[in-house]
Design a protein around this motif. Structure first.
Motif, PDB file in Angstrom:
ATOM      1  N   GLY A 274      -3.450 -10.306  -2.019  1.00 25.81           N
ATOM      2  CA  GLY A 274      -4.302  -9.336  -2.685  1.00 25.81           C
ATOM      3  C   GLY A 274      -4.240  -7.925  -2.139  1.00 25.81           C
ATOM      4  O   GLY A 274      -4.995  -7.048  -2.564  1.00 25.81           O
ATOM      5  N   GLY A 275      -3.345  -7.674  -1.173  1.00 24.36           N
ATOM      6  CA  GLY A 275      -3.224  -6.342  -0.576  1.00 24.36           C
ATOM      7  C   GLY A 275      -2.562  -5.359  -1.527  1.00 24.36           C
ATOM      8  O   GLY A 275      -1.843  -5.741  -2.447  1.00 24.36           O
ATOM      9  N   ALA A 276      -2.796  -4.064  -1.278  1.00 27.58           N
ATOM     10  CA  ALA A 276      -2.245  -3.005  -2.124  1.00 27.58           C
ATOM     11  C   ALA A 276      -1.339  -2.095  -1.312  1.00 27.58           C
ATOM     12  O   ALA A 276      -1.523  -1.922  -0.104  1.00 27.58           O
ATOM     13  CB  ALA A 276      -3.375  -2.183  -2.733  1.00 27.58           C
ATOM     14  N   GLU A 277      -0.352  -1.506  -2.000  1.00 28.09           N
ATOM     15  CA  GLU A 277       0.592  -0.599  -1.349  1.00 28.09           C
ATOM     16  C   GLU A 277      -0.136   0.549  -0.647  1.00 28.09           C
ATOM     17  O   GLU A 277       0.217   0.926   0.478  1.00 28.09           O
ATOM     18  CB  GLU A 277       1.562  -0.050  -2.392  1.00 28.09           C
ATOM     19  N   GLU A 278      -1.150   1.124  -1.289  1.00 29.67           N
ATOM     20  CA  GLU A 278      -1.882   2.255  -0.712  1.00 29.67           C
ATOM     21  C   GLU A 278      -2.527   1.875   0.615  1.00 29.67           C
ATOM     22  O   GLU A 278      -2.528   2.654   1.574  1.00 29.67           O
ATOM     23  CB  GLU A 278      -2.962   2.739  -1.686  1.00 29.67           C
ATOM     24  N   GLU A 279      -3.069   0.661   0.687  1.00 27.86           N
ATOM     25  CA  GLU A 279      -3.700   0.205   1.928  1.00 27.86           C
ATOM     26  C   GLU A 279      -2.663   0.006   3.022  1.00 27.86           C
ATOM     27  O   GLU A 279      -2.901   0.341   4.183  1.00 27.86           O
ATOM     28  CB  GLU A 279      -4.464  -1.111   1.673  1.00 27.86           C
TER      29      GLU A 279
END
Length: 343
Positions: free
Chosen positions: A37-42
């Motif tokens: 569920g992680g995002a590139e921005e994070e």
């Protein structure tokens, strides 16, 4: 290019992370990525924490499987993996035109395998830049063992904010390392700043090729497997690297995806259909042995809890790398040579 023993693997698992905190570190690392569920921005915003956790967790596995040089290589038929890795490093030194006495920077140096090889080959002094405390400690010990602690050293720092004065180095290189940067332009700009005018920067970059289709779900799955298994915030397209170099001020002398001309596929050591005694630990039987050894070591308390989970996401990376290589949508050896203008 020595390899770590099973005892070295067990004692080094988790790097500088307290052994009781390894499982928690694995869980935090996993949450940065798409599969959890992680995002590139994070990932980009927290790249220092993410990459440090990654290398604390995986360095012992890398050294156990690869030796001291954690990278792939262009490879000829009849050439062993070890021979190809050394030649890959020598090629970089030759492209840079290194001369005895040059002051060279290795950006993202790992535990210093390429650094020591290039220093021996070119009779230069090489400084390794690395932001991971465990890898630096291991690299210093290997320098001492190799008798190279007087000519090669390490500096702990972020390659987005280098602690060197302007125009400090005669040459700079990076081997499969600046792919960890959250921003290629920012990283290349720092390299430009600390390189002397008229001198060269060369690198092997991990990239998605022009064959990568961002709208293809299978392509995205392969990309995500590589990202989680290799500590990457994102994987750039080859053209984005060239654009970032030019924006930073470099003149690009030449560039090429060396995977395209490699007689032996670069991903062969990880291919399930391949077997080699010389690189046994990278083969499917070798990885099966390692997986069960780690499982046993974790069960008896010699390896920290969470070690098996690290092995699992490294296996996921291997699958993604092989499939990305087969489909020619990913390369670990997009090479470029760039010059900082004289004025």
């Amino acid at each position: 290019m020595s390899k770590a023993s099973a005892l070295d693997l067990a004692s080094g698992l988790g790097g500088k992370i307290d052994k009781s905190d390894v499982l928690s570190a694995v869980e935090t690392y996993e949450k940065y990525h798409v599969f959890y569920g992680g995002a590139e921005e994070e990932r980009k915003a927290n790249y220092t924490d993410m990459v440090n956790k990654y290398y604390n967790l995986v360095t012992s596995f890398y050294e156990f499987g690869w030796g001291e040089s954690f990278h792939f290589a262009h490879r000829f038929k009849g050439e062993s993996l070890r021979e190809s890795i050394k030649r890959h490093e020598h090629f970089l030194a030759l492209q840079l035109g290194l001369k005895p006495g040059n002051k060279v920077l290795d950006v993202g140096c790992g535990i210093g395998g390429p650094l020591r090889e290039i220093a021996r080959f070119s009779l230069t002094s090489v400084t390794g830049l690395n932001n991971n405390e465990y890898q630096i400690a291991r690299g210093k010990e290997l320098n001492r063992i190799a008798g190279m602690d007087k000519t090669c050293d390490f500096v702990k720092a972020d390659f987005m904010k280098m602690p060197f004065p302007d125009s400090s180095f005669d040459a700079i290189y990076a081997i499969e390392a600046t792919c960890h940067a959250p921003d290629a332009y920012g990283c290349y700009s720092e390299i430009y700043r600390v390189l002397k005018p008229g001198q060269f920067f060369a690198a092997y970059e991990w990239c998605m090729t022009d064959s990568f289709d961002p709208n293809n779900q299978e392509h995205q799955k392969i990309k995500a497997e590589i990202e989680i298994g290799d500590g990457l915030p994102d994987i750039r397209i080859t053209g984005q690297c060239i654009e970032a170099l030019k924006k930073a001020g470099f003149e690009v002398m030449w560039s090429k995806d060396l995977a395209e001309s490699s007689p032996v596929p670069w991903f062969l050591p990880l291919d399930k259909n391949h077997f080699s005694l010389s690189s046994f630990r990278l083969t499917v039987p070798g990885r099966f042995f390692t997986r069960n050894m780690v499982k046993f070591l974790e069960f008896v308390g010699l390896a920290p809890k969470g070690s098996q989970r690290v092995q699992d996401f490294l296996e996921k990376a291997a699958e993604g790398l092989v499939e990305g290589g087969r489909r020619e949508i990913f390369t670990p050896m997009f090479f470029f040579l760039a010059q900082k203008p004289h004025s």
